[in-house]
Design a protein around this motif. Structure first.
Motif, PDB file in Angstrom:
ATOM      1  N   ARG A  35     -11.590  44.023 -16.764  1.00  0.00           N
ATOM      2  CA  ARG A  35     -10.914  43.888 -14.694  1.00  0.00           C
ATOM      3  C   ARG A  35     -10.683  45.592 -15.041  1.00  0.00           C
ATOM      4  NH1 ARG A  35      -7.816  38.224 -14.505  1.00  0.00           N
ATOM      5  NH2 ARG A  35      -9.452  36.703 -13.312  1.00  0.00           N
ATOM      6  N   GLU A  36      -9.369  45.786 -16.142  1.00  0.00           N
ATOM      7  CA  GLU A  36      -8.944  46.965 -16.412  1.00  0.00           C
ATOM      8  C   GLU A  36     -10.037  48.200 -15.744  1.00  0.00           C
ATOM      9  OE1 GLU A  36      -6.048  47.480 -19.826  1.00  0.00           O
ATOM     10  OE2 GLU A  36      -5.161  45.353 -19.070  1.00  0.00           O
ATOM     11  N   ARG A  39     -11.417  48.361 -12.920  1.00  0.00           N
ATOM     12  CA  ARG A  39     -10.611  48.673 -11.177  1.00  0.00           C
ATOM     13  C   ARG A  39     -10.783  50.309 -11.437  1.00  0.00           C
ATOM     14  NH1 ARG A  39      -6.504  45.023 -13.526  1.00  0.00           N
ATOM     15  NH2 ARG A  39      -7.118  42.935 -11.884  1.00  0.00           N
ATOM     16  N   LYS A  54     -17.778  48.617 -10.504  1.00  0.00           N
ATOM     17  CA  LYS A  54     -17.362  48.099  -9.035  1.00  0.00           C
ATOM     18  C   LYS A  54     -19.081  49.269  -8.192  1.00  0.00           C
ATOM     19  CE  LYS A  54     -12.768  48.883  -8.247  1.00  0.00           C
ATOM     20  NZ  LYS A  54     -11.261  50.005  -7.810  1.00  0.00           N
TER      21      LYS A  54
END
Length: 69
Positions: A35-36, A39, A54
């Motif tokens: 996740r980090e 992001r 992403k």
């Protein structure tokens, strides 16, 4: 069959003969790390498993590399 973190941890713990709590922590830390990194715009790829990134719209895309057969 679908699994959540708890049931996945149990399967792995049984297979490796280690504590379920240990596996749960590893899974939790793995998910947080992915996740980090995503992001921040990074890409995580585990060959033979999946990749996370992403897209241009900012949505997380997961590509599954697991082949059945």
């Amino acid at each position: 069959m679908k699994h959540n973190r708890k049931t996945l941890a149990k399967l792995i713990a049984n297979r490796l003969k280690i504590k379920e709590e240990t596996v749960e922590r590893v899974i939790k830390e793995f998910v947080e790390t992915v996740r980090e990194e995503v992001r921040k715009g990074g890409v995580i790829e585990i060959r033979g498993l999946a990749s996370w990134r992403k897209n241009q719209k900012g949505k997380v895309k997961v590509k599954n590399f697991i082949k059945e057969g």
